[in-house]
Design a protein around this motif. Structure first.
Motif, PDB file in Angstrom:
ATOM      1  N   ARG A   1      79.504  28.419  60.023  1.00 47.00           N
ATOM      2  CA  ARG A   1      78.843  29.327  59.091  1.00 47.00           C
ATOM      3  C   ARG A   1      77.388  28.960  58.858  1.00 47.00           C
ATOM      4  O   ARG A   1      76.579  29.807  58.545  1.00 47.00           O
ATOM      5  CB  ARG A   1      79.562  29.309  57.751  1.00 47.00           C
ATOM      6  CG  ARG A   1      80.900  29.970  57.785  1.00 47.00           C
ATOM      7  CD  ARG A   1      81.545  30.035  56.417  1.00 47.00           C
ATOM      8  NE  ARG A   1      80.641  30.592  55.437  1.00 47.00           N
ATOM      9  CZ  ARG A   1      80.524  30.153  54.187  1.00 47.00           C
ATOM     10  NH1 ARG A   1      81.264  29.160  53.762  1.00 47.00           N
ATOM     11  NH2 ARG A   1      79.695  30.710  53.353  1.00 47.00           N
ATOM     12  N   PHE A   2      77.048  27.688  58.956  1.00 51.45           N
ATOM     13  CA  PHE A   2      75.712  27.233  58.621  1.00 51.45           C
ATOM     14  C   PHE A   2      75.338  26.052  59.501  1.00 51.45           C
ATOM     15  O   PHE A   2      76.160  25.174  59.734  1.00 51.45           O
ATOM     16  CB  PHE A   2      75.663  26.820  57.146  1.00 51.45           C
ATOM     17  CG  PHE A   2      74.301  26.353  56.705  1.00 51.45           C
ATOM     18  CD1 PHE A   2      74.048  25.004  56.545  1.00 51.45           C
ATOM     19  CD2 PHE A   2      73.289  27.253  56.464  1.00 51.45           C
ATOM     20  CE1 PHE A   2      72.786  24.565  56.145  1.00 51.45           C
ATOM     21  CE2 PHE A   2      72.027  26.826  56.060  1.00 51.45           C
ATOM     22  CZ  PHE A   2      71.782  25.479  55.901  1.00 51.45           C
TER      23      PHE A   2
ATOM     24  N   GLU B   1      74.847  31.104  56.731  1.00 50.60           N
ATOM     25  CA  GLU B   1      74.945  31.406  55.305  1.00 50.60           C
ATOM     26  C   GLU B   1      74.817  30.132  54.484  1.00 50.60           C
ATOM     27  O   GLU B   1      75.645  29.229  54.586  1.00 50.60           O
ATOM     28  CB  GLU B   1      76.281  32.081  55.019  1.00 50.60           C
ATOM     29  CG  GLU B   1      76.431  33.397  55.745  1.00 50.60           C
ATOM     30  CD  GLU B   1      77.764  34.075  55.498  1.00 50.60           C
ATOM     31  OE1 GLU B   1      78.560  33.577  54.679  1.00 50.60           O
ATOM     32  OE2 GLU B   1      78.006  35.111  56.117  1.00 50.60           O
TER      33      GLU B   1
ATOM     34  N   LEU C   1      70.924  34.013  57.245  1.00 53.91           N
ATOM     35  CA  LEU C   1      71.469  35.342  56.958  1.00 53.91           C
ATOM     36  C   LEU C   1      71.683  35.594  55.468  1.00 53.91           C
ATOM     37  O   LEU C   1      71.641  36.738  55.023  1.00 53.91           O
ATOM     38  CB  LEU C   1      72.803  35.516  57.685  1.00 53.91           C
ATOM     39  CG  LEU C   1      72.769  35.299  59.193  1.00 53.91           C
ATOM     40  CD1 LEU C   1      74.172  35.377  59.770  1.00 53.91           C
ATOM     41  CD2 LEU C   1      71.837  36.307  59.844  1.00 53.91           C
ATOM     42  N   PHE C   2      71.931  34.526  54.709  1.00 52.31           N
ATOM     43  CA  PHE C   2      72.288  34.670  53.298  1.00 52.31           C
ATOM     44  C   PHE C   2      71.928  33.385  52.577  1.00 52.31           C
ATOM     45  O   PHE C   2      72.045  32.292  53.141  1.00 52.31           O
ATOM     46  CB  PHE C   2      73.793  34.927  53.168  1.00 52.31           C
ATOM     47  CG  PHE C   2      74.293  34.922  51.752  1.00 52.31           C
ATOM     48  CD1 PHE C   2      74.147  36.044  50.949  1.00 52.31           C
ATOM     49  CD2 PHE C   2      74.901  33.796  51.226  1.00 52.31           C
ATOM     50  CE1 PHE C   2      74.600  36.033  49.634  1.00 52.31           C
ATOM     51  CE2 PHE C   2      75.367  33.785  49.918  1.00 52.31           C
ATOM     52  CZ  PHE C   2      75.216  34.912  49.116  1.00 52.31           C
ATOM     53  N   CYS C   3      71.494  33.509  51.329  1.00 48.78           N
ATOM     54  CA  CYS C   3      71.210  32.344  50.489  1.00 48.78           C
ATOM     55  C   CYS C   3      71.616  32.683  49.065  1.00 48.78           C
ATOM     56  O   CYS C   3      71.146  33.674  48.507  1.00 48.78           O
ATOM     57  CB  CYS C   3      69.731  31.991  50.551  1.00 48.78           C
ATOM     58  SG  CYS C   3      69.265  30.557  49.564  1.00 48.78           S
ATOM     59  N   ASP C   4      72.499  31.866  48.483  1.00 47.62           N
ATOM     60  CA  ASP C   4      72.900  32.099  47.093  1.00 47.62           C
ATOM     61  C   ASP C   4      72.122  31.169  46.173  1.00 47.62           C
ATOM     62  O   ASP C   4      71.189  30.480  46.595  1.00 47.62           O
ATOM     63  CB  ASP C   4      74.419  31.958  46.928  1.00 47.62           C
ATOM     64  CG  ASP C   4      74.927  30.529  46.961  1.00 47.62           C
ATOM     65  OD1 ASP C   4      74.127  29.583  47.174  1.00 47.62           O
ATOM     66  OD2 ASP C   4      76.144  30.344  46.764  1.00 47.62           O
TER      67      ASP C   4
ATOM     68  N   ASP D   1      75.151  28.542  51.066  1.00 44.81           N
ATOM     69  CA  ASP D   1      75.795  28.776  49.774  1.00 44.81           C
ATOM     70  C   ASP D   1      76.379  27.474  49.243  1.00 44.81           C
ATOM     71  O   ASP D   1      76.112  26.399  49.782  1.00 44.81           O
ATOM     72  CB  ASP D   1      76.858  29.868  49.888  1.00 44.81           C
ATOM     73  CG  ASP D   1      77.955  29.561  50.895  1.00 44.81           C
ATOM     74  OD1 ASP D   1      78.236  28.366  51.159  1.00 44.81           O
ATOM     75  OD2 ASP D   1      78.548  30.517  51.431  1.00 44.81           O
TER      76      ASP D   1
END
Length: 132
Positions: A17-18, A38, A70-73, A40
């Motif tokens: 995933r990362f 991602e 792609l994504f960062c929380d 997170d």
């Protein structure tokens, strides 16, 4: 260069995933950190480790290449913000390159985008041409 496959403590695949990879930049004092996937709560620790090691190692510029992020929380954002503060304590900076629209939007919404030097690409960062 170090990567997840090298087994370096600061690099991890995060189960696919990362990933985070750190390597020296083209000039002394520059560390390039490439992240993908991602970012997170479940995947943030390897990035934290890499950034801490870069700061502790005396890097003056830590360039985080986000081209494949792609994504960062909020946990990922906090890792970047804490690294920024730690770097500033040593008269260094954490800089972000090649932000995808969804990550750039999160930084804009939170106001965090204003505290990081940002670049359109890693090449622009290495050339020192900041994004407006």
């Amino acid at each position: 260069m170090v990567s997840a496959q090298d087994g370096w403590p600061g690099s991890s695949s995060g189960g696919g995933r990362f990933t985070v990879t750190a390597r020296p930049g083209p000039e002394p004092g520059i560390v390039v950190v490439e992240i993908s996937g991602e970012l997170d709560h479940d995947t943030a620790e390897p990035l934290r480790t890499v950034l801490d090691e870069a700061v502790a190692g005396g890097a003056r510029r830590i360039l985080v290449d986000c081209a494949e992020l792609l994504f960062c929380d909020s946990t990922g954002l906090n890792v970047l913000l804490r690294a920024r503060l730690a770097a500033q304590g040593g008269d260094a900076q954490v800089e972000l390159a090649a932000l995808r629209p969804q990550v750039a939007r999160m930084l804009a919404i939170t106001g965090a985008g204003a505290v990081f030097p940002r670049y359109a690409s890693l090449g622009e960062a290495l050339a020192g041409r900041r994004q407006e």
